[in-house]
Design a protein around this motif. Structure first.
Motif, PDB file in Angstrom:
ATOM      1  N   VAL A  88       0.866  -1.184   0.000  1.00 17.28           N
ATOM      2  CA  VAL A  88       0.000   0.000   0.000  1.00 17.28           C
ATOM      3  C   VAL A  88       0.899   1.228   0.000  1.00 17.28           C
ATOM      4  O   VAL A  88       1.712   1.416   0.908  1.00 17.28           O
ATOM      5  CB  VAL A  88      -0.931   0.023   1.225  1.00 17.28           C
ATOM      6  N   ALA A  89       0.765   2.064  -1.039  1.00 17.28           N
ATOM      7  CA  ALA A  89       1.637   3.228  -1.193  1.00 17.28           C
ATOM      8  C   ALA A  89       0.908   4.509  -0.805  1.00 17.28           C
ATOM      9  O   ALA A  89      -0.193   4.783  -1.304  1.00 17.28           O
ATOM     10  CB  ALA A  89       2.143   3.321  -2.631  1.00 17.28           C
ATOM     11  N   TRP A  90       1.522   5.265   0.061  1.00 20.97           N
ATOM     12  CA  TRP A  90       1.030   6.571   0.510  1.00 20.97           C
ATOM     13  C   TRP A  90       1.086   7.566  -0.645  1.00 20.97           C
ATOM     14  O   TRP A  90       2.115   7.703  -1.311  1.00 20.97           O
ATOM     15  CB  TRP A  90       1.908   7.037   1.667  1.00 20.97           C
ATOM     16  N   ASP A  91      -0.016   8.267  -0.881  1.00 26.50           N
ATOM     17  CA  ASP A  91      -0.064   9.293  -1.923  1.00 26.50           C
ATOM     18  C   ASP A  91       0.364  10.627  -1.312  1.00 26.50           C
ATOM     19  O   ASP A  91      -0.457  11.398  -0.826  1.00 26.50           O
ATOM     20  CB  ASP A  91      -1.471   9.388  -2.513  1.00 26.50           C
ATOM     21  N   GLU A 102       3.997  16.116  11.172  1.00 27.24           N
ATOM     22  CA  GLU A 102       2.888  15.530  11.913  1.00 27.24           C
ATOM     23  C   GLU A 102       1.705  15.218  11.007  1.00 27.24           C
ATOM     24  O   GLU A 102       1.004  14.219  11.211  1.00 27.24           O
ATOM     25  CB  GLU A 102       2.473  16.449  13.070  1.00 27.24           C
ATOM     26  N   VAL A 103       1.476  16.049   9.994  1.00 30.75           N
ATOM     27  CA  VAL A 103       0.400  15.786   9.040  1.00 30.75           C
ATOM     28  C   VAL A 103       0.718  14.527   8.232  1.00 30.75           C
ATOM     29  O   VAL A 103      -0.128  13.648   8.056  1.00 30.75           O
ATOM     30  CB  VAL A 103       0.189  16.985   8.100  1.00 30.75           C
ATOM     31  N   ALA A 104       1.961  14.443   7.749  1.00 31.28           N
ATOM     32  CA  ALA A 104       2.364  13.279   6.960  1.00 31.28           C
ATOM     33  C   ALA A 104       2.298  12.000   7.788  1.00 31.28           C
ATOM     34  O   ALA A 104       1.778  10.969   7.324  1.00 31.28           O
ATOM     35  CB  ALA A 104       3.780  13.487   6.425  1.00 31.28           C
ATOM     36  N   ILE A 105       2.787  12.042   9.005  1.00 28.24           N
ATOM     37  CA  ILE A 105       2.810  10.854   9.858  1.00 28.24           C
ATOM     38  C   ILE A 105       1.384  10.417  10.210  1.00 28.24           C
ATOM     39  O   ILE A 105       1.080   9.218  10.273  1.00 28.24           O
ATOM     40  CB  ILE A 105       3.638  11.120  11.127  1.00 28.24           C
ATOM     41  N   GLN A 106       0.502  11.382  10.425  1.00 31.91           N
ATOM     42  CA  GLN A 106      -0.889  11.048  10.701  1.00 31.91           C
ATOM     43  C   GLN A 106      -1.507  10.293   9.527  1.00 31.91           C
ATOM     44  O   GLN A 106      -2.232   9.302   9.711  1.00 31.91           O
ATOM     45  CB  GLN A 106      -1.692  12.317  10.986  1.00 31.91           C
ATOM     46  N   GLU A 107      -1.216  10.726   8.307  1.00 32.31           N
ATOM     47  CA  GLU A 107      -1.738  10.034   7.127  1.00 32.31           C
ATOM     48  C   GLU A 107      -1.167   8.627   7.032  1.00 32.31           C
ATOM     49  O   GLU A 107      -1.887   7.665   6.722  1.00 32.31           O
ATOM     50  CB  GLU A 107      -1.405  10.836   5.870  1.00 32.31           C
ATOM     51  N   GLN A 108       0.119   8.491   7.285  1.00 28.24           N
ATOM     52  CA  GLN A 108       0.749   7.167   7.231  1.00 28.24           C
ATOM     53  C   GLN A 108       0.158   6.241   8.290  1.00 28.24           C
ATOM     54  O   GLN A 108      -0.063   5.044   8.032  1.00 28.24           O
ATOM     55  CB  GLN A 108       2.260   7.323   7.409  1.00 28.24           C
ATOM     56  N   ASP A 109      -0.117   6.778   9.464  1.00 30.31           N
ATOM     57  CA  ASP A 109      -0.730   5.977  10.521  1.00 30.31           C
ATOM     58  C   ASP A 109      -2.139   5.518  10.124  1.00 30.31           C
ATOM     59  O   ASP A 109      -2.559   4.402  10.471  1.00 30.31           O
ATOM     60  CB  ASP A 109      -0.792   6.773  11.830  1.00 30.31           C
ATOM     61  N   GLY A 112      10.789   2.866   2.428  1.00 32.88           N
ATOM     62  CA  GLY A 112      10.725   4.213   1.869  1.00 32.88           C
ATOM     63  C   GLY A 112      12.020   4.606   1.194  1.00 32.88           C
ATOM     64  O   GLY A 112      13.089   4.042   1.468  1.00 32.88           O
ATOM     65  N   TRP A 113      11.905   5.591   0.310  1.00 34.82           N
ATOM     66  CA  TRP A 113      13.041   6.112  -0.444  1.00 34.82           C
ATOM     67  C   TRP A 113      13.133   7.619  -0.234  1.00 34.82           C
ATOM     68  O   TRP A 113      12.120   8.332  -0.278  1.00 34.82           O
ATOM     69  CB  TRP A 113      12.862   5.844  -1.941  1.00 34.82           C
ATOM     70  N   CYS A 114      14.346   8.113  -0.010  1.00 32.99           N
ATOM     71  CA  CYS A 114      14.590   9.557   0.154  1.00 32.99           C
ATOM     72  C   CYS A 114      13.714  10.090   1.283  1.00 32.99           C
ATOM     73  O   CYS A 114      13.857   9.654   2.412  1.00 32.99           O
ATOM     74  CB  CYS A 114      14.372  10.301  -1.158  1.00 32.99           C
ATOM     75  N   LEU A 115      12.796  11.035   1.002  1.00 32.85           N
ATOM     76  CA  LEU A 115      11.958  11.556   2.087  1.00 32.85           C
ATOM     77  C   LEU A 115      11.119  10.443   2.693  1.00 32.85           C
ATOM     78  O   LEU A 115      10.843  10.430   3.900  1.00 32.85           O
ATOM     79  CB  LEU A 115      11.097  12.724   1.621  1.00 32.85           C
ATOM     80  N   GLY A 116      10.710   9.464   1.864  1.00 36.78           N
ATOM     81  CA  GLY A 116       9.991   8.311   2.388  1.00 36.78           C
ATOM     82  C   GLY A 116      10.861   7.436   3.267  1.00 36.78           C
ATOM     83  O   GLY A 116      10.377   6.803   4.206  1.00 36.78           O
ATOM     84  N   GLY A 117      12.166   7.380   2.972  1.00 40.99           N
ATOM     85  CA  GLY A 117      13.094   6.640   3.818  1.00 40.99           C
ATOM     86  C   GLY A 117      13.199   7.264   5.196  1.00 40.99           C
ATOM     87  O   GLY A 117      13.272   6.565   6.217  1.00 40.99           O
ATOM     88  N   ARG A 118      13.190   8.595   5.237  1.00 45.34           N
ATOM     89  CA  ARG A 118      13.202   9.296   6.529  1.00 45.34           C
ATOM     90  C   ARG A 118      11.950   8.961   7.333  1.00 45.34           C
ATOM     91  O   ARG A 118      12.026   8.653   8.528  1.00 45.34           O
ATOM     92  CB  ARG A 118      13.304  10.806   6.302  1.00 45.34           C
ATOM     93  N   TYR A 119      10.798   9.012   6.673  1.00 38.37           N
ATOM     94  CA  TYR A 119       9.558   8.710   7.383  1.00 38.37           C
ATOM     95  C   TYR A 119       9.495   7.247   7.812  1.00 38.37           C
ATOM     96  O   TYR A 119       8.900   6.919   8.847  1.00 38.37           O
ATOM     97  CB  TYR A 119       8.346   9.073   6.530  1.00 38.37           C
TER      98      TYR A 119
END
Length: 248
Positions: free
Chosen positions: A63-66, A91-98, A117-124
């Motif tokens: 499942v890929a986060w948009d 916090e907005v991004a992490i809430q969506e991922q959760d 994750g890759w790049c910014l996704g790797g950080r998250y």
């Protein structure tokens, strides 16, 4: 033989996502999945290909986060996407991922879930690992973790050190965005953990985002990707507990 998969965009708790899943469960094995966190491209063609490969090669639901809510490298220029990345709030991004993780557990019934994750996704991915002790793996390709993160940003290094799951991280030695000191801090944080294994791969001549096929015109990047990606897929199978399609 490659596993058949079903792919497409879905709506999850008000969020658009991309889902790739095997057509049939393998016997009575636990349902397993991977949350896919894109690079700056959002769920463009490259990221969808990775999600498809995860589903086809490892038997996991992907499942890929948009990230950009309908926009991606398919229809938006990279300069504009980089501006969006600078405006992204942790916090907005992490809430969506959760929300996606909750859907995977509660609605899809997945009992074993990891994150890649890759790049910014790797950080998250590293941040989610520190916040979600029930994740079974954390995989971060060239995570965009800098030592100059603002006071408002979530500390990815600290979260990496709190992660209870096995971690696989690949870092390019010629990264022009992530300084060596960031890699060393992440390495120390991950290797200071006593509860879970860590696999860290260093590709000395590769550059930031080496997984992106747009950068494979440079052999050092293509080579790093060719070595790391198959290993990451095997890591997914080993940690989610799914041996992959066709396994007995």
């Amino acid at each position: 033989m490659p596993s058949e998969i079903i792919t497409g965009y879905v709506e999850i708790d008000g969020l658009r996502a991309y889902k790739a899943s095997p057509t049939a469960a393998a016997g009575d094995r636990p349902a397993t999945g991977m949350l896919v966190l894109p690079m700056v491209t959002g769920i463009g063609e490259q990221v969808r290909e990775w999600a498809d490969t995860i589903a086809r090669s490892t038997g996991n639901v992907a499942v890929a986060w948009d990230t950009w809510h309908g926009r991606s490298s398919d229809d938006t220029g990279f300069d504009e996407l980089r501006v969006l990345s600078q405006q992204l709030e942790d916090e907005v991004a992490i809430q969506e991922q959760d929300r996606l993780l909750r859907h995977m557990r509660e609605e899809l019934g997945l009992t074993s879930i990891g994150v890649v994750g890759w790049c910014l996704g790797g950080r998250y991915a590293l941040i989610l690992g520190g916040r979600n002790p029930d994740l079974v793996n954390v995989i971060a390709f060239h995570p965009t973790v800098t030592m100059g993160e603002t006071a408002e940003a979530v500390d990815a290094v600290a979260h990496a050190g709190m992660t209870e799951a096995p971690v696989f991280m690949a870092y390019p030695g010629k990264d022009s965005i992530v300084p060596l000191e960031s890699f060393l801090a992440l390495q120390q944080a991950l290797q200071s953990r006593h509860q879970a294994p860590t696999i860290i791969q260093l590709y000395p001549e590769a550059k930031h985002g080496f997984s992106d096929k747009r950068r494979h015109n440079e052999e050092v990047n293509e080579s790093a990707y060719r070595l790391s990606w198959p290993q990451a897929l095997e890591f997914m199978k080993a940690t989610t507990g799914h041996p992959g399609p066709g396994a007995e």
